[in-house]
Design a protein around this motif. Structure first.
Motif, mmCIF file in Angstrom:
data_model
loop_
_atom_site.group_PDB
_atom_site.id
_atom_site.type_symbol
_atom_site.label_atom_id
_atom_site.label_comp_id
_atom_site.label_asym_id
_atom_site.label_seq_id
_atom_site.Cartn_x
_atom_site.Cartn_y
_atom_site.Cartn_z
ATOM 1 N N THR A 8 3.524 20.579 0.759
ATOM 2 C CA THR A 8 2.494 20.301 0.146
ATOM 3 C C THR A 8 2.405 20.035 -0.944
ATOM 4 O O THR A 8 2.344 20.899 -1.388
ATOM 5 C CB THR A 8 1.093 19.988 1.546
ATOM 6 N N MET A 9 2.342 18.914 -1.972
ATOM 7 C CA MET A 9 1.454 19.040 -3.028
ATOM 8 C C MET A 9 -0.159 19.223 -3.056
ATOM 9 O O MET A 9 -0.761 19.295 -2.351
ATOM 10 C CB MET A 9 1.235 17.604 -3.759
ATOM 11 N N PRO A 10 -0.791 20.158 -3.852
ATOM 12 C CA PRO A 10 -1.885 20.290 -3.741
ATOM 13 C C PRO A 10 -2.699 19.405 -4.261
ATOM 14 O O PRO A 10 -2.603 18.360 -4.788
ATOM 15 C CB PRO A 10 -1.919 21.626 -5.032
ATOM 16 N N LEU A 11 -3.783 19.677 -3.950
ATOM 17 C CA LEU A 11 -5.147 18.889 -3.767
ATOM 18 C C LEU A 11 -5.393 18.336 -5.106
ATOM 19 O O LEU A 11 -5.654 17.351 -5.605
ATOM 20 C CB LEU A 11 -6.280 19.053 -2.937
ATOM 21 N N MET A 12 -5.553 19.147 -6.056
ATOM 22 C CA MET A 12 -5.664 18.948 -7.615
ATOM 23 C C MET A 12 -5.575 20.316 -8.188
ATOM 24 O O MET A 12 -4.859 21.491 -8.029
ATOM 25 C CB MET A 12 -7.561 19.360 -7.468
ATOM 26 N N LYS A 13 -5.591 20.463 -9.081
ATOM 27 C CA LYS A 13 -5.497 21.622 -10.079
ATOM 28 C C LYS A 13 -6.651 22.036 -10.714
ATOM 29 O O LYS A 13 -7.844 21.528 -11.251
ATOM 30 C CB LYS A 13 -4.453 21.140 -11.304
ATOM 31 N N LEU A 14 -6.955 23.376 -10.357
ATOM 32 C CA LEU A 14 -8.732 23.801 -10.373
ATOM 33 C C LEU A 14 -8.512 25.089 -11.958
ATOM 34 O O LEU A 14 -7.156 25.497 -12.009
ATOM 35 C CB LEU A 14 -8.694 24.105 -9.135
#
Length: 236
Positions: A8-14
């Motif tokens: 899956t694509m990550p929800l965000m870049k943290l």
């Protein structure tokens, strides 16, 4: 049981915002950090909504360290305190001394933490608004005050290794304004009996590059390697 990481694509870049040292009281937590790193946390303040208070220590790269404890002079909050400070397992461990309990990962604009939590209420705890002095921020805190966990197929993993998400609603958050001491976070690691499950949650959030999680039996543990003027030290 092995958990297979889904694609899956990550929800965000943290990015790592801060490390959390839990202590039975601020004096013992401050002494622990000062004795290990050679620099004493200062300042900080109270969190009336949670009945806690803290001291802070700036490090390189916009990361900082927070020592947090229950504020004995504050009235009991109307909800459970964050970071599991009211829970039996955390309180039992605090009797053994301060420890690295948790970490927070920062969400940057134009992403909006409140909107993302509303879109994923089964994955992200409620994003609550907090203040301390002139600071304003939102962060994800389970309603029971526990540390966040990743749940899948009837199993869960967390115990401080899955980050709290934070979004600062001020132009200059502590990581940017605190005096930067000659300290640098080199590596954040953890061990967990369900490491594969935990890695799945970290990858979904977009935090899997920020912490190395190893499979290990026994109680979960979080460690941070800190470069100091006197060599590399380990917060645990």
């Amino acid at each position: 049981m092995e958990f297979h990481r889904f694609v899956t694509m990550p929800l965000m870049k943290l990015t790592i915002d801060h490390l959390v040292i839990a202590a039975a009281d601020l004096a013992s937590g401050t002494e622990y950090v000062a004795g290990l790193l050679g620099i004493t946390p200062q300042g900080g303040g109270a969190h009336p909504r949670m009945g806690t208070h803290n001291r802070v220590l700036g490090m390189a790269d916009g990361v900082y360290l927070e020592v947090i404890a229950i504020d004995p002079d504050a009235p009991a909050p109307e909800r459970p305190r964050w970071f599991g400070l009211d829970q039996g397992d955390v309180r039992a461990r605090l009797e053994q001394g301060p420890f690295l309990a948790h970490w927070a990962a920062r969400v940057e604009a134009p992403l909006d933490l409140t909107r993302m939590q509303a879109e994923h209420p089964d994955r992200l705890p409620p994003a609550i608004a907090m203040t301390r002095g002139d600071l304003r921020w939102r962060l994800t805190v389970p309603e029971d005050g526990s540390l966040p966990a990743w749940r899948e197929a009837g199993y869960e993993a967390g115990e401080g290794l899955l980050p709290t998400l934070i979004q600062w609603d001020v132009e200059n958050p502590p990581g940017a304004t605190l005096p930067r001491q000659p300290l640098r976070l080199l590596r954040l690691t953890g061990c967990h009996p369900r490491a594969s499950l935990l890695r799945q949650g970290l990858a979904w959030m977009g935090a899997d590059s920020l912490i190395d999680v190893e499979q290990a039996d026994g109680p979960p543990r979080l460690r941070a390697q800190i470069e100091t003027p006197s060599g590399v030290k380990v917060l645990a």
